[in-house]
Design an enzyme around this catalytic site. Structure first.
Site, PDB file in Angstrom:
ATOM      1  N   CYS A  88     111.397  29.051 118.213  1.00 18.48           N
ATOM      2  CA  CYS A  88     111.683  27.615 118.125  1.00 18.48           C
ATOM      3  C   CYS A  88     112.139  27.248 116.711  1.00 18.48           C
ATOM      4  CB  CYS A  88     110.418  26.839 118.485  1.00 18.48           C
ATOM      5  SG  CYS A  88     110.596  25.084 118.235  1.00 18.48           S
ATOM      6  N   CYS A  94     106.781  21.238 113.176  1.00 16.97           N
ATOM      7  CA  CYS A  94     106.221  20.455 114.276  1.00 16.97           C
ATOM      8  C   CYS A  94     104.701  20.508 114.367  1.00 16.97           C
ATOM      9  CB  CYS A  94     106.862  20.916 115.576  1.00 16.97           C
ATOM     10  SG  CYS A  94     106.066  20.361 117.066  1.00 16.97           S
ATOM     11  N   CYS A 185     112.186  21.162 123.305  1.00 19.97           N
ATOM     12  CA  CYS A 185     110.875  21.734 123.034  1.00 19.97           C
ATOM     13  C   CYS A 185     110.737  22.913 123.980  1.00 19.97           C
ATOM     14  CB  CYS A 185     109.789  20.698 123.298  1.00 19.97           C
ATOM     15  SG  CYS A 185     108.140  21.413 123.260  1.00 19.97           S
ATOM     16  N   GLN A 309      96.719  18.606 135.324  1.00 19.95           N
ATOM     17  CA  GLN A 309      96.868  19.776 134.455  1.00 19.95           C
ATOM     18  C   GLN A 309      98.332  19.953 134.050  1.00 19.95           C
ATOM     19  OE1 GLN A 309      94.568  21.761 133.228  1.00 19.95           O
ATOM     20  NE2 GLN A 309      92.748  21.412 134.469  1.00 19.95           N
ATOM     21  N   TYR A 338      82.569  16.594 136.723  1.00 20.55           N
ATOM     22  CA  TYR A 338      83.756  16.383 135.887  1.00 20.55           C
ATOM     23  C   TYR A 338      85.017  16.646 136.722  1.00 20.55           C
ATOM     24  CZ  TYR A 338      80.159  17.298 132.312  1.00 20.55           C
ATOM     25  OH  TYR A 338      79.021  17.311 131.553  1.00 20.55           O
ATOM     26  N   GLU A 359      82.967  11.933 138.551  1.00 18.60           N
ATOM     27  CA  GLU A 359      83.884  11.789 137.416  1.00 18.60           C
ATOM     28  C   GLU A 359      83.647  10.403 136.822  1.00 18.60           C
ATOM     29  OE1 GLU A 359      86.663  13.196 135.696  1.00 18.60           O
ATOM     30  OE2 GLU A 359      86.753  11.180 134.834  1.00 18.60           O
ATOM     31  N   CYS A 434      87.310  24.517 128.299  1.00 20.17           N
ATOM     32  CA  CYS A 434      88.474  24.534 127.398  1.00 20.17           C
ATOM     33  C   CYS A 434      88.020  24.738 125.960  1.00 20.17           C
ATOM     34  CB  CYS A 434      89.272  23.239 127.532  1.00 20.17           C
ATOM     35  SG  CYS A 434      88.294  21.767 127.229  1.00 20.17           S
TER      36      CYS A 434
HETATM   37  N1  SAH Z   1      88.440  19.252 136.840  1.00 17.01           N
HETATM   38  C1  SAH Z   1      89.516  18.356 136.533  1.00 17.01           C
HETATM   39  C2  SAH Z   1      89.354  17.576 135.236  1.00 17.01           C
HETATM   40  C3  SAH Z   1      88.764  18.274 134.059  1.00 17.01           C
HETATM   41  S1  SAH Z   1      88.924  17.419 132.534  1.00 17.01           S
HETATM   42  C4  SAH Z   1      90.836  19.081 136.572  1.00 17.01           C
HETATM   43  O1  SAH Z   1      90.881  20.300 136.482  1.00 17.01           O
HETATM   44  O2  SAH Z   1      91.869  18.448 136.694  1.00 17.01           O
HETATM   45  C5  SAH Z   1      87.281  16.788 132.288  1.00 17.01           C
HETATM   46  C6  SAH Z   1      87.023  15.506 133.042  1.00 17.01           C
HETATM   47  O3  SAH Z   1      85.674  15.098 132.769  1.00 17.01           O
HETATM   48  C7  SAH Z   1      87.890  14.328 132.624  1.00 17.01           C
HETATM   49  O4  SAH Z   1      88.518  13.819 133.770  1.00 17.01           O
HETATM   50  C8  SAH Z   1      86.898  13.304 132.032  1.00 17.01           C
HETATM   51  O5  SAH Z   1      87.238  11.970 132.308  1.00 17.01           O
HETATM   52  C9  SAH Z   1      85.609  13.683 132.733  1.00 17.01           C
HETATM   53  N2  SAH Z   1      84.336  13.326 132.074  1.00 17.01           N
HETATM   54  C10 SAH Z   1      84.060  13.245 130.757  1.00 17.01           C
HETATM   55  N3  SAH Z   1      82.742  13.006 130.559  1.00 17.01           N
HETATM   56  C11 SAH Z   1      82.168  12.943 131.774  1.00 17.01           C
HETATM   57  C12 SAH Z   1      80.823  12.743 132.235  1.00 17.01           C
HETATM   58  N4  SAH Z   1      79.831  12.569 131.371  1.00 17.01           N
HETATM   59  N5  SAH Z   1      80.576  12.765 133.547  1.00 17.01           N
HETATM   60  C13 SAH Z   1      81.594  12.965 134.436  1.00 17.01           C
HETATM   61  N6  SAH Z   1      82.878  13.152 134.073  1.00 17.01           N
HETATM   62  C14 SAH Z   1      83.166  13.136 132.758  1.00 17.01           C
END
Ligand code: SAH
Length: 484
Positions: A88, A94, A185, A309, A338, A359, A434
């Site tokens: 790049c 960047c 990009c 994602q 989550y 969530e 992550c």
């Molecule tokens: N599993 C999903 C999202 C993962 S990202 C996927 O793969 O697409 C993590 C997520 O956790 C986010 O959407 C965020 O809003 C949520 N989050 C953050 N703190 C939280 C909590 N205390 N309880 C429930 N969800 C939560």
């Protein structure tokens, strides 16, 4: 006003062998968390952006603290065999990618090693190695066969520049808020580059004024381009500092003309003096309020602000592993903590008896319910709230999961949630992370609570960046011994 960098050397803290602005030869011994080189000068640690382990480099010291410092790479005296030329042209300015100067194969090796280091140092876990068979199996990172052009979403800041007719759009020069115009990009899908270039050109043509962060004046703040890899559908979101776009009809007409795949053109209004991209109001200027994309057999509706994602190819790999680790037979009760817009939940629901998703963001749960309907999934139920509050309530109500999947944000799982998991004692836990350091911390808690970490699979969701994604399988030791 920016201070001129005077070249005066400063007295270093006591016992520190380097001075600010001094030049030194450093031996690079490892990687830092962001992929920077960790160098040593007389035993003192310097973080050196762009240097690789095994290299000998000449550096200039930028900042000195008691225990470590930061230095700029001036010259590579001995290069690493893993060094490659970053393809790049704007890589150095960047800052969006951190590892383009490292061969892709070496990036994958580094990501695995980072996971191992965290598991052993923070998690105090024993990792199975070449010589020792006992311990957690940390598999080689699953990478992409073509690790370029993988992102389905671009969020590009627009600003006032001296070139290009006043309107520029691209990226912030490292460490500043000056926007540098960008033509391409290399980690974005080509469609997104095309969309951004077209919108910039059209905005210039129509005299739409770029937002100026300093004065708070001007209209166009950000262009967001999203595309469904599997459907080819494109969404354009214009974030504006004001409700009215003059010549909006012409703008929409030209965008449609130039971008044939466009299905949705939205406007988001953000009139706050803030770095946050989106404001609270989103309206459709033309077309649908969503675009669709698929992961495996599941179809998702993606709205302007939904979390989805960004690397769809690797998402399928990641979720496939999560599904494999969940070992579902069609009968199980699964909790997806989550859950976001229900991506993992819906993926698992195809093979489970019942899935409960929780969530904290209400709009995401609306999307999750909508996506369940869209796919005819009837065995998934979603609730808004904090996982650490909702799951204990489910426990009270008698929900007894066989598998709990967690996919928390960078800070990891809340301690109360881990406590609840241990108390609910599902046979399996699948942990998607992550951030290897909070993952390692949480695995230790689960291990102490009676779980055994069996397999750890790093998946490269973000090639050329220092981000590392991991999926792990854990089994409750009671079940484990029953099977032996
Ligand atoms: N599993 C999903 C999202 C993962 S990202 C996927 O793969 O697409 C993590 C997520 O956790 C986010 O959407 C965020 O809003 C949520 N989050 C953050 N703190 C939280 C909590 N205390 N309880 C429930 N969800 C939560």
């Amino acid at each position: 006003m920016r201070k001129k960098n005077n070249q005066r050397r400063e007295q270093p803290p006591e016992g520190v062998p380097v001075e600010k602005n001094g030049e030194y030869i450093a031996d690079v011994v490892g990687f830092g968390h962001d992929g920077e080189g960790v160098g040593r000068v007389d035993g003192f640690t310097l973080f050196i952006h762009g240097a690789l382990p095994g290299e000998r480099v000449r550096v200039k010291v930028l900042k000195v603290k008691k225990q470590y410092g930061y230095a700029k790479l001036l010259e590579i005296l001995e290069a690493s065999p893993d060094r490659v030329d970053a393809p790049c042209p704007i890589y150095k300015q960047c800052g969006g990618c951190q590892l383009q100067h490292l061969s892709y194969e070496a990036q994958l090796r580094w990501k695995r090693q980072l996971v191992i280091d965290n598991l052993t140092r923070i998690g105090k876990l024993q990792v199975a190695g070449e010589e020792q068979e006992e311990g957690v199996a940390v598999h080689p990172t699953l990478g992409m066969s073509d690790p370029w052009r993988y992102r389905n979403k671009a969020q590009v800041p627009i600003g006032l520049g001296s070139e290009e007719g006043g309107l520029v759009g691209g990226f912030y020069a490292q460490g500043s808020h000056r926007i540098i115009d960008m033509k391409a990009c290399l980690i974005q899908h080509e469609n997104n580059d095309t969309v951004v270039a077209a919108v910039k050109r059209i905005a210039r043509e129509l005299g739409i004024r770029p937002y100026d962060e300093e004065s708070g004046k001007g209209l166009l703040r950000h262009v967001i381009a999203r595309c469904g890899f599997n459907t080819g559908e494109i969404m354009v979101v214009l974030v504006t500092n004001g409700k009215d776009i003059s010549r909006a009809d012409e703008l929409v007409g030209l965008i449609r003309e130039e971008i044939p795949g466009v299905r949705s053109i939205c406007q988001n209004v953000n009139m706050e003096r803030t770095n946050v991209i989106f404001g609270s109001e989103t309206k459709v200027l033309w077309g649908s309020d969503v675009i669709y994309d698929t992961i495996g057999d599941i179809r998702f509706a993606i709205s302007a602000r939904s979390f989805y994602q960004v690397n769809p190819v690797q998402t399928e790999v990641l979720y496939g592993k999560a599904l494999e680790y969940a070992q579902l037979t069609g009968e199980e009760i699964v909790i997806d903590a989550y859950c976001g817009i229900g991506t993992i939940s819906l993926f698992l629901a195809q093979r489970a008896g019942k899935v409960y998703g929780v969530e904290i963001v209400p709009e995401a749960i609306e999307d999750a319910r909508r996506n369940a309907l869209l796919n005819g999934v009837r065995n998934a139920e979603f609730e808004v709230g904090a996982a650490e509050a909702v799951i204990p309530a489910w426990k009270q109500q008698g929900v007894t999961p066989d598998v709990i999947v967690v996919d928390p944000p960078r800070k990891g799982c809340d301690a109360a949630l881990l406590e609840t998991i241990v108390a609910m004692r599902p046979e399996r836990v699948v942990y998607v992370s992550c951030n290897p350091s909070t993952l390692a911390r949480d695995l230790r808690v689960l291990e102490d609570g009676g779980y055994r970490t069996v397999e750890v699979q790093p998946v490269d969701m973000f090639p050329h960046t220092a981000h590392v994604e991991v999926v792990c399988s854990l089994i409750y030791k009671g079940f484990d011994s029953l099977k032996c």
